[in-house]
Design a protein around this motif. Structure first.
Motif, PDB file in Angstrom:
ATOM      1  N   ARG A  15       0.831  -1.207   0.000  1.00 17.77           N
ATOM      2  CA  ARG A  15       0.000   0.000   0.000  1.00 17.77           C
ATOM      3  C   ARG A  15       0.868   1.260   0.000  1.00 17.77           C
ATOM      4  N   ARG A  16       1.980   1.223   0.732  1.00 22.95           N
ATOM      5  CA  ARG A  16       2.893   2.366   0.699  1.00 22.95           C
ATOM      6  C   ARG A  16       3.472   2.549  -0.698  1.00 22.95           C
ATOM      7  N   LEU A  17       3.780   1.453  -1.381  1.00 24.07           N
ATOM      8  CA  LEU A  17       4.283   1.531  -2.756  1.00 24.07           C
ATOM      9  C   LEU A  17       3.236   2.167  -3.673  1.00 24.07           C
ATOM     10  N   LEU A  18       1.987   1.753  -3.535  1.00 27.04           N
ATOM     11  CA  LEU A  18       0.916   2.332  -4.352  1.00 27.04           C
ATOM     12  C   LEU A  18       0.780   3.829  -4.086  1.00 27.04           C
ATOM     13  N   LEU A  19       0.878   4.234  -2.819  1.00 22.34           N
ATOM     14  CA  LEU A  19       0.820   5.658  -2.497  1.00 22.34           C
ATOM     15  C   LEU A  19       2.006   6.405  -3.097  1.00 22.34           C
ATOM     16  N   ASP A  20       3.180   5.789  -3.045  1.00 28.61           N
ATOM     17  CA  ASP A  20       4.362   6.413  -3.655  1.00 28.61           C
ATOM     18  C   ASP A  20       4.162   6.616  -5.148  1.00 28.61           C
ATOM     19  N   ARG A  21       3.581   5.634  -5.817  1.00 25.77           N
ATOM     20  CA  ARG A  21       3.354   5.755  -7.254  1.00 25.77           C
ATOM     21  C   ARG A  21       2.329   6.844  -7.564  1.00 25.77           C
ATOM     22  N   ALA A  55      -9.434   4.359   4.213  1.00 27.62           N
ATOM     23  CA  ALA A  55      -8.677   5.192   5.145  1.00 27.62           C
ATOM     24  C   ALA A  55      -8.633   6.655   4.705  1.00 27.62           C
ATOM     25  N   GLY A  56      -9.167   6.943   3.527  1.00 25.79           N
ATOM     26  CA  GLY A  56      -9.188   8.308   3.033  1.00 25.79           C
ATOM     27  C   GLY A  56      -7.890   8.738   2.368  1.00 25.79           C
ATOM     28  N   LEU A  57      -7.001   7.793   2.114  1.00 25.81           N
ATOM     29  CA  LEU A  57      -5.704   8.106   1.511  1.00 25.81           C
ATOM     30  C   LEU A  57      -5.758   8.148  -0.010  1.00 25.81           C
ATOM     31  N   VAL A  58      -6.782   7.554  -0.584  1.00 31.45           N
ATOM     32  CA  VAL A  58      -6.958   7.533  -2.030  1.00 31.45           C
ATOM     33  C   VAL A  58      -8.403   7.923  -2.335  1.00 31.45           C
ATOM     34  N   ALA A  59      -8.545   8.799  -3.308  1.00 28.86           N
ATOM     35  CA  ALA A  59      -9.870   9.181  -3.807  1.00 28.86           C
ATOM     36  C   ALA A  59      -9.950   8.745  -5.260  1.00 28.86           C
ATOM     37  N   THR A  60     -11.153   8.453  -5.707  1.00 29.72           N
ATOM     38  CA  THR A  60     -11.329   8.004  -7.090  1.00 29.72           C
ATOM     39  C   THR A  60     -12.303   8.919  -7.818  1.00 29.72           C
ATOM     40  N   PRO A  73      -3.305  13.452   0.446  1.00 30.18           N
ATOM     41  CA  PRO A  73      -2.271  13.530   1.479  1.00 30.18           C
ATOM     42  C   PRO A  73      -2.763  14.062   2.823  1.00 30.18           C
ATOM     43  N   VAL A  74      -3.991  14.517   2.908  1.00 27.63           N
ATOM     44  CA  VAL A  74      -4.489  15.137   4.135  1.00 27.63           C
ATOM     45  C   VAL A  74      -4.404  14.199   5.345  1.00 27.63           C
ATOM     46  N   PRO A  75      -4.852  12.938   5.264  1.00 28.48           N
ATOM     47  CA  PRO A  75      -4.749  12.077   6.448  1.00 28.48           C
ATOM     48  C   PRO A  75      -3.306  11.877   6.923  1.00 28.48           C
ATOM     49  N   ILE A  76      -2.359  11.823   5.995  1.00 31.06           N
ATOM     50  CA  ILE A  76      -0.959  11.667   6.394  1.00 31.06           C
ATOM     51  C   ILE A  76      -0.489  12.928   7.099  1.00 31.06           C
ATOM     52  N   ARG A  77      -0.897  14.087   6.605  1.00 35.24           N
ATOM     53  CA  ARG A  77      -0.529  15.345   7.252  1.00 35.24           C
ATOM     54  C   ARG A  77      -1.119  15.434   8.650  1.00 35.24           C
ATOM     55  N   LEU A  78      -2.361  14.997   8.811  1.00 34.68           N
ATOM     56  CA  LEU A  78      -2.980  15.016  10.136  1.00 34.68           C
ATOM     57  C   LEU A  78      -2.236  14.100  11.104  1.00 34.68           C
ATOM     58  N   ILE A  79      -1.811  12.935  10.613  1.00 36.01           N
ATOM     59  CA  ILE A  79      -1.020  12.016  11.443  1.00 36.01           C
ATOM     60  C   ILE A  79       0.300  12.688  11.825  1.00 36.01           C
ATOM     61  N   SER A  80       0.920  13.326  10.855  1.00 37.80           N
ATOM     62  CA  SER A  80       2.185  14.010  11.114  1.00 37.80           C
ATOM     63  C   SER A  80       2.000  15.106  12.157  1.00 37.80           C
ATOM     64  N   ASP A  81       0.971  15.916  11.997  1.00 36.48           N
ATOM     65  CA  ASP A  81       0.718  16.988  12.956  1.00 36.48           C
ATOM     66  C   ASP A  81       0.463  16.447  14.350  1.00 36.48           C
ATOM     67  N   ARG A  82      -0.287  15.367  14.417  1.00 38.18           N
ATOM     68  CA  ARG A  82      -0.681  14.803  15.717  1.00 38.18           C
ATOM     69  C   ARG A  82       0.442  14.003  16.380  1.00 38.18           C
ATOM     70  N   TRP A  83       1.180  13.217  15.611  1.00 40.68           N
ATOM     71  CA  TRP A  83       2.086  12.249  16.201  1.00 40.68           C
ATOM     72  C   TRP A  83       3.569  12.551  16.005  1.00 40.68           C
ATOM     73  N   ILE A  84       3.915  13.433  15.108  1.00 38.03           N
ATOM     74  CA  ILE A  84       5.339  13.680  14.863  1.00 38.03           C
ATOM     75  C   ILE A  84       5.722  15.094  15.269  1.00 38.03           C
ATOM     76  N   ASP A  85       4.972  16.072  14.805  1.00 40.39           N
ATOM     77  CA  ASP A  85       5.346  17.458  15.059  1.00 40.39           C
ATOM     78  C   ASP A  85       5.416  17.801  16.540  1.00 40.39           C
TER      79      ASP A  85
END
Length: 106
Positions: A15-21, A55-60, A73-85
């Protein structure tokens, strides 16, 4: 969308590979994404895309007979804001305090 769904979706390397592509070039068809993971069947790729979509990571979007997949990319940014920043900020505060002490400014 829950953090758990995003973490679960990101936990799988395919799934990470698909997101990278999709990050490299958005708006890909299932066939294009399927070519990126030749070890999986079409249905396997569809299953992974379904998890990412849930998970909201891909829209069609339908484009005639084609279904195009886009990175959200919004859910990843929210995770980053919540858990990394917040942890990064604490480390930065400690480093700034250390700098001030070493320079004798406190």
């Amino acid at each position: 969308m829950q953090d758990d769904d995003v973490f679960r979706a990101l936990a799988d390397p395919t799934r990470r590979l698909l997101l990278d592509r999709l990050f490299e070039r958005d708006g890909r068809t299932l066939g294009e994404l399927e070519a990126e993971v030749p070890e999986l069947t079409r249905f396997g790729v569809m299953k992974h895309l379904g998890v990412l979509e849930q998970a909201g990571l891909v829209a069609t979007r339908k484009d005639g007979r084609r279904k195009l997949h886009y990175l959200n990319p919004v859910p990843i940014r929210l995770i980053s804001d919540r858990w990394i920043d917040k942890y990064r900020a604490r480390t930065l505060d400690v480093l700034m305090d250390l700098r001030d002490r070493l320079e004798g400014t406190t």
